[in-house]
Write a protein that holds these residues in place. Structure first.
Motif, PDB file in Angstrom:
ATOM      1  N   SER A  33       0.839  -1.191   0.000  1.00 41.53           N
ATOM      2  CA  SER A  33       0.000   0.000   0.000  1.00 41.53           C
ATOM      3  C   SER A  33       0.877   1.245   0.000  1.00 41.53           C
ATOM      4  O   SER A  33       1.983   1.233   0.545  1.00 41.53           O
ATOM      5  N   PRO A  34       0.401   2.337  -0.584  1.00 36.79           N
ATOM      6  CA  PRO A  34       1.208   3.558  -0.594  1.00 36.79           C
ATOM      7  C   PRO A  34       1.302   4.167   0.793  1.00 36.79           C
ATOM      8  O   PRO A  34       0.431   3.960   1.645  1.00 36.79           O
ATOM      9  N   LEU A  35       2.359   4.924   1.022  1.00 37.39           N
ATOM     10  CA  LEU A  35       2.471   5.692   2.252  1.00 37.39           C
ATOM     11  C   LEU A  35       1.615   6.944   2.110  1.00 37.39           C
ATOM     12  O   LEU A  35       1.740   7.671   1.126  1.00 37.39           O
ATOM     13  N   LEU A  36       0.745   7.186   3.061  1.00 41.09           N
ATOM     14  CA  LEU A  36      -0.145   8.343   2.984  1.00 41.09           C
ATOM     15  C   LEU A  36       0.625   9.627   3.263  1.00 41.09           C
ATOM     16  O   LEU A  36       1.464   9.682   4.161  1.00 41.09           O
ATOM     17  N   THR A  37       0.307  10.649   2.503  1.00 44.78           N
ATOM     18  CA  THR A  37       0.967  11.945   2.670  1.00 44.78           C
ATOM     19  C   THR A  37      -0.064  13.059   2.796  1.00 44.78           C
ATOM     20  O   THR A  37      -1.231  12.896   2.443  1.00 44.78           O
ATOM     21  N   LYS A  38       0.393  14.192   3.296  1.00 49.12           N
ATOM     22  CA  LYS A  38      -0.421  15.403   3.324  1.00 49.12           C
ATOM     23  C   LYS A  38      -0.270  16.117   1.983  1.00 49.12           C
ATOM     24  O   LYS A  38       0.486  15.677   1.111  1.00 49.12           O
ATOM     25  N   ALA A  39      -0.975  17.213   1.821  1.00 47.67           N
ATOM     26  CA  ALA A  39      -0.981  17.916   0.534  1.00 47.67           C
ATOM     27  C   ALA A  39       0.407  18.404   0.148  1.00 47.67           C
ATOM     28  O   ALA A  39       0.736  18.496  -1.041  1.00 47.67           O
ATOM     29  N   ASP A  40       1.257  18.707   1.146  1.00 50.34           N
ATOM     30  CA  ASP A  40       2.602  19.197   0.833  1.00 50.34           C
ATOM     31  C   ASP A  40       3.603  18.075   0.629  1.00 50.34           C
ATOM     32  O   ASP A  40       4.806  18.322   0.459  1.00 50.34           O
ATOM     33  N   GLY A  41       3.134  16.826   0.648  1.00 47.75           N
ATOM     34  CA  GLY A  41       4.010  15.687   0.413  1.00 47.75           C
ATOM     35  C   GLY A  41       4.649  15.106   1.655  1.00 47.75           C
ATOM     36  O   GLY A  41       5.305  14.059   1.585  1.00 47.75           O
ATOM     37  N   THR A  42       4.465  15.738   2.808  1.00 47.30           N
ATOM     38  CA  THR A  42       5.036  15.207   4.039  1.00 47.30           C
ATOM     39  C   THR A  42       4.179  14.060   4.559  1.00 47.30           C
ATOM     40  O   THR A  42       3.026  13.880   4.179  1.00 47.30           O
ATOM     41  N   LYS A  43       4.750  13.290   5.456  1.00 49.33           N
ATOM     42  CA  LYS A  43       4.112  12.068   5.943  1.00 49.33           C
ATOM     43  C   LYS A  43       2.842  12.373   6.732  1.00 49.33           C
ATOM     44  O   LYS A  43       2.820  13.259   7.591  1.00 49.33           O
ATOM     45  N   PHE A  44       1.785  11.631   6.446  1.00 51.27           N
ATOM     46  CA  PHE A  44       0.530  11.742   7.178  1.00 51.27           C
ATOM     47  C   PHE A  44       0.614  10.884   8.436  1.00 51.27           C
ATOM     48  O   PHE A  44       1.057   9.738   8.380  1.00 51.27           O
ATOM     49  N   GLY A  45       0.175  11.440   9.569  1.00 52.17           N
ATOM     50  CA  GLY A  45       0.214  10.676  10.804  1.00 52.17           C
ATOM     51  C   GLY A  45       1.111  11.292  11.841  1.00 52.17           C
ATOM     52  O   GLY A  45       1.342  10.715  12.899  1.00 52.17           O
ATOM     53  N   LYS A  46       1.644  12.483  11.524  1.00 53.80           N
ATOM     54  CA  LYS A  46       2.486  13.213  12.468  1.00 53.80           C
ATOM     55  C   LYS A  46       1.823  14.556  12.787  1.00 53.80           C
ATOM     56  O   LYS A  46       1.194  15.166  11.933  1.00 53.80           O
ATOM     57  N   THR A  47       1.998  15.001  14.026  1.00 51.77           N
ATOM     58  CA  THR A  47       1.551  16.327  14.427  1.00 51.77           C
ATOM     59  C   THR A  47       2.747  17.066  15.010  1.00 51.77           C
ATOM     60  O   THR A  47       3.839  16.506  15.124  1.00 51.77           O
ATOM     61  N   GLU A  48       2.541  18.308  15.382  1.00 53.13           N
ATOM     62  CA  GLU A  48       3.633  19.066  15.998  1.00 53.13           C
ATOM     63  C   GLU A  48       4.110  18.405  17.283  1.00 53.13           C
ATOM     64  O   GLU A  48       5.280  18.499  17.639  1.00 53.13           O
ATOM     65  N   SER A  49       3.216  17.730  17.970  1.00 56.20           N
ATOM     66  CA  SER A  49       3.593  17.067  19.219  1.00 56.20           C
ATOM     67  C   SER A  49       4.116  15.659  18.993  1.00 56.20           C
ATOM     68  O   SER A  49       4.544  14.997  19.946  1.00 56.20           O
ATOM     69  N   GLY A  50       4.097  15.160  17.760  1.00 56.65           N
ATOM     70  CA  GLY A  50       4.672  13.847  17.482  1.00 56.65           C
ATOM     71  C   GLY A  50       3.717  12.907  16.772  1.00 56.65           C
ATOM     72  O   GLY A  50       2.750  13.322  16.136  1.00 56.65           O
ATOM     73  N   THR A  51       3.991  11.618  16.911  1.00 58.43           N
ATOM     74  CA  THR A  51       3.247  10.567  16.222  1.00 58.43           C
ATOM     75  C   THR A  51       1.826  10.436  16.764  1.00 58.43           C
ATOM     76  O   THR A  51       1.584  10.607  17.957  1.00 58.43           O
ATOM     77  N   VAL A  52       0.886  10.121  15.872  1.00 56.44           N
ATOM     78  CA  VAL A  52      -0.490   9.820  16.273  1.00 56.44           C
ATOM     79  C   VAL A  52      -0.578   8.314  16.531  1.00 56.44           C
ATOM     80  O   VAL A  52      -0.472   7.500  15.606  1.00 56.44           O
ATOM     81  N   TRP A  53      -0.746   7.943  17.798  1.00 55.48           N
ATOM     82  CA  TRP A  53      -0.755   6.543  18.216  1.00 55.48           C
ATOM     83  C   TRP A  53      -2.189   6.022  18.336  1.00 55.48           C
ATOM     84  O   TRP A  53      -3.127   6.792  18.527  1.00 55.48           O
TER      85      TRP A  53
END
Length: 423
Positions: free
Chosen positions: A216-236
């Motif tokens: 499966s593809p790695l999900l990204t945000k509109a700017d191409g960065t990895k989806f699943g990260k926030t300013e505070s870190g990983t979404v668990w």
């Protein structure tokens, strides 16, 4: 539609060894596996993508094997940034148990095609080094292993033999599951494609049989960065690491450009309903209808319908559209932590102007006075009119918290020590 076609429509197939053969195989019934290494105490958003694939395959009648890597987790898959830290065996064992609970809770362990949790330490633990080198190592040309991108990129700075050999361990997993369960499909994220195809090749070399691989593809945000990260870190997925409120908010804040892609991956809703949500997003993006559906669907799946409902109510109350007093302390604390929660000590409670400044909703005490004078300052959703009025203990939610708001959108909270609260 055929489950292969559904996975394709949902954007969940980036690679497969033979699309036509795999589509035909999925028209019948097969056993598949997806693996997770215990490199942390919880799964995260990237792992959830693979679990959604597994759920859809199981719903189509296929049997899941949910592998948690008790042995591969002791080594660690090579990463571009450098050598992994090897965690103590007892820590890895604890993480294995926690992650097995997470994956088991997201698939059906009963019925005609129940999911089966497996641990690769069961077959690698008893295997001797000599047997491993003779029976597995002989099938891996070193030149091919050196050609792998992650290995080639690490050669200059160095890569340990442990991480260099990781591909052999993961390939052995596929071979063992093929032998034990007649497993004929492995899938994972596209960053695992080399390891996945190596396992399929090992089965061909050892048994002469051909099996399937998919990524499966790695999900990204509109700017191409990895989806699943926030300013505070990983979404668990663990509520102790990412609260259900923060989890819900993460999806609620999905970008308009990507929200339909995320719905296809994470929501059980079908093609017609998602197409309608795409129309609504294009015509009335400010309503954020697609984001609300996405956040509710995935929070319900991972946590519960009750947690999704509570997260919605908390979000409404925090911004003045609901009753703060109905929120339990855990939800209030989690919600305020997301918008900004400041700890406050001292012998007495502050004035309204001081509280506004301490919380950060205004830049200074004088700015707090102006906000009050202009009628745009709120304490626990009640407009305040006296900037010099001192907070009272009976105004503290759960005896410790106050919610400060300026205007409609700037919100933060204060949490007082017991002595400061006067209780």
């Amino acid at each position: 539609m055929n489950v292969f076609d559904e996975l394709s429509w949902r954007g969940l197939i980036a690679n497969s060894t033979d699309p036509q053969a795999l589509s035909s195989a999925l028209a019948g019934r097969l056993t598949f596996y997806v693996g997770f290494d215990p490199t942390a105490p919880s799964l995260h958003m990237g792992n959830l993508v693979q679990l959604m694939v597994a759920r859809r395959l199981q719903a189509a009648g296929h049997r899941p094997l949910l592998l948690v890597g008790g042995s591969t987790g002791l080594i660690g898959d090579p990463k571009e940034s450098g050598e992994r830290t090897m965690n103590p065996k007892e820590v890895v064992a604890e993480w294995v148990a926690r992650i097995q609970g997470q994956v088991s809770g997201l698939l059906d362990l009963d019925g005609d095609n129940p999911a089966t949790p497996v641990n690769n330490l069961d077959w690698t633990g008893p295997m001797s080094v000599i047997d491993f080198l003779r029976d597995i190592g002989k099938h891996f040309p070193v030149n091919r292993m050196l050609a792998r991108d992650v290995v080639r990129n690490r050669l200059e700075d160095g890569i340990s033999y442990s991480e260099f050999s990781y591909v052999l361990l993961q390939s052995l997993d596929y071979l063992e599951l093929f032998r034990r369960y007649d497993c004929t499909l492995q899938f994972g994220g596209s960053d695992q494609w080399g390891n996945i195809t190596a396992g399929a090749e090992l089965i061909r070399r050892v048994t002469g049989e051909r099996v399937h691989a998919m990524a499966s593809p790695l999900l990204t945000k509109a700017d191409g960065t990895k989806f699943g990260k926030t300013e505070s870190g990983t979404v668990w997925l663990d509520p102790g690491l990412t609260s259900p409120y923060a989890f819900h908010q993460f999806f609620l804040n999905a970008e308009d450009e990507k929200v339909i892609d995320y719905l296809k991956v994470f929501s059980p809703r079908g093609e017609d309903e998602i197409a309608q949500l795409a129309v609504e997003t294009a015509e009335r993006p400010q309503a954020r209808r697609a984001q609300r559906v996405l956040a509710d669907d995935i929070t319900t799946l991972v946590h519960s319908a009750a947690e999704a409902e509570a997260a919605n109510a908390a979000g409404q109350a925090l911004f003045g559209r609901g009753d703060l007093s109905t929120m339990d302390e855990t939800m209030l604390r989690n919600a305020l932590t997301e918008v900004g929660l400041t700890e406050v000590g001292g012998p007495e409670l502050p004035t309204v102007a001081d509280a506004l400044a301490l919380s950060g909703v205004v830049a200074s005490k004088s700015a707090g006075r102006r906000a009050v004078a202009e009628g745009g300052a709120y304490l626990n959703n009640e407009r305040v009119t006296d900037a010099d009025e001192r907070l009272r203990p009976d105004q503290l939610l759960h005896g410790r918290y106050v919610v400060l708001r300026r205007g409609r959108k700037t919100v933060a909270g204060l949490r007082f020590e017991t002595s400061a609260a006067g209780v």
